[in-house]
Design a protein around this motif. Structure first.
Motif, PDB file in Angstrom:
ATOM      1  N   LEU A   1      99.268  33.691  23.487  1.00  0.00           N
ATOM      2  CA  LEU A   1      98.338  33.783  24.597  1.00  0.00           C
ATOM      3  C   LEU A   1      98.531  32.585  25.512  1.00  0.00           C
ATOM      4  O   LEU A   1      98.828  31.483  25.063  1.00  0.00           O
ATOM      5  CB  LEU A   1      96.891  33.814  24.090  1.00  0.00           C
ATOM      6  N   LYS A   2      98.357  32.833  26.804  1.00  0.00           N
ATOM      7  CA  LYS A   2      98.422  31.742  27.771  1.00  0.00           C
ATOM      8  C   LYS A   2      97.009  31.395  28.204  1.00  0.00           C
ATOM      9  O   LYS A   2      96.164  32.263  28.383  1.00  0.00           O
ATOM     10  CB  LYS A   2      99.217  32.164  29.001  1.00  0.00           C
ATOM     11  N   GLU A   3      96.753  30.122  28.381  1.00  0.00           N
ATOM     12  CA  GLU A   3      95.445  29.674  28.854  1.00  0.00           C
ATOM     13  C   GLU A   3      95.544  29.376  30.343  1.00  0.00           C
ATOM     14  O   GLU A   3      96.444  28.693  30.805  1.00  0.00           O
ATOM     15  CB  GLU A   3      95.020  28.408  28.120  1.00  0.00           C
ATOM     16  N   VAL A   4      94.606  29.935  31.086  1.00  0.00           N
ATOM     17  CA  VAL A   4      94.578  29.706  32.526  1.00  0.00           C
ATOM     18  C   VAL A   4      93.252  29.033  32.855  1.00  0.00           C
ATOM     19  O   VAL A   4      92.196  29.516  32.466  1.00  0.00           O
ATOM     20  CB  VAL A   4      94.694  31.049  33.299  1.00  0.00           C
ATOM     21  N   SER A   5      93.321  27.917  33.563  1.00  0.00           N
ATOM     22  CA  SER A   5      92.093  27.238  33.969  1.00  0.00           C
ATOM     23  C   SER A   5      92.133  27.036  35.482  1.00  0.00           C
ATOM     24  O   SER A   5      93.175  26.752  36.055  1.00  0.00           O
ATOM     25  CB  SER A   5      91.954  25.898  33.251  1.00  0.00           C
ATOM     26  N   TYR A   6      90.992  27.229  36.090  1.00  0.00           N
ATOM     27  CA  TYR A   6      90.866  27.096  37.536  1.00  0.00           C
ATOM     28  C   TYR A   6      89.980  25.899  37.854  1.00  0.00           C
ATOM     29  O   TYR A   6      88.986  25.660  37.184  1.00  0.00           O
ATOM     30  CB  TYR A   6      90.225  28.355  38.140  1.00  0.00           C
TER      31      TYR A   6
END
Length: 72
Positions: free
Chosen positions: A8-13
């Motif tokens: 899984l890839k973690e995406v943070s904004y």
């Protein structure tokens, strides 16, 4: 059947510093700005707030009447 691991890839904004500064400006003096808008447009505010408050009052009154009716 075996379990297969999935990566899984973690995406943070996040906001840039420029956008953070703009957001602070939007919330600065919020009470003054909202009060000024209501005072400048008090007729429009009445047409918005009176029906909302009236429907809330009517629903609460109706609920109390029903509550008292079922106590007999």
């Amino acid at each position: 059947m075996g379990k297969t691991p999935v990566r899984l890839k973690e995406v943070s904004y996040s906001l840039s510093p420029i956008h953070q500064h703009a957001m602070r400006g939007l919330l600065k003096d919020f009470s003054y700005k909202s009060g000024k808008r209501i005072f400048d447009n008090w007729v429009s505010a009445l047409f918005l707030l009176v029906p909302v408050y009236g429907s809330y009052w009517y629903s609460e009154h109706y609920r109390e009447v029903e509550k008292l009716h079922h106590r007999d």
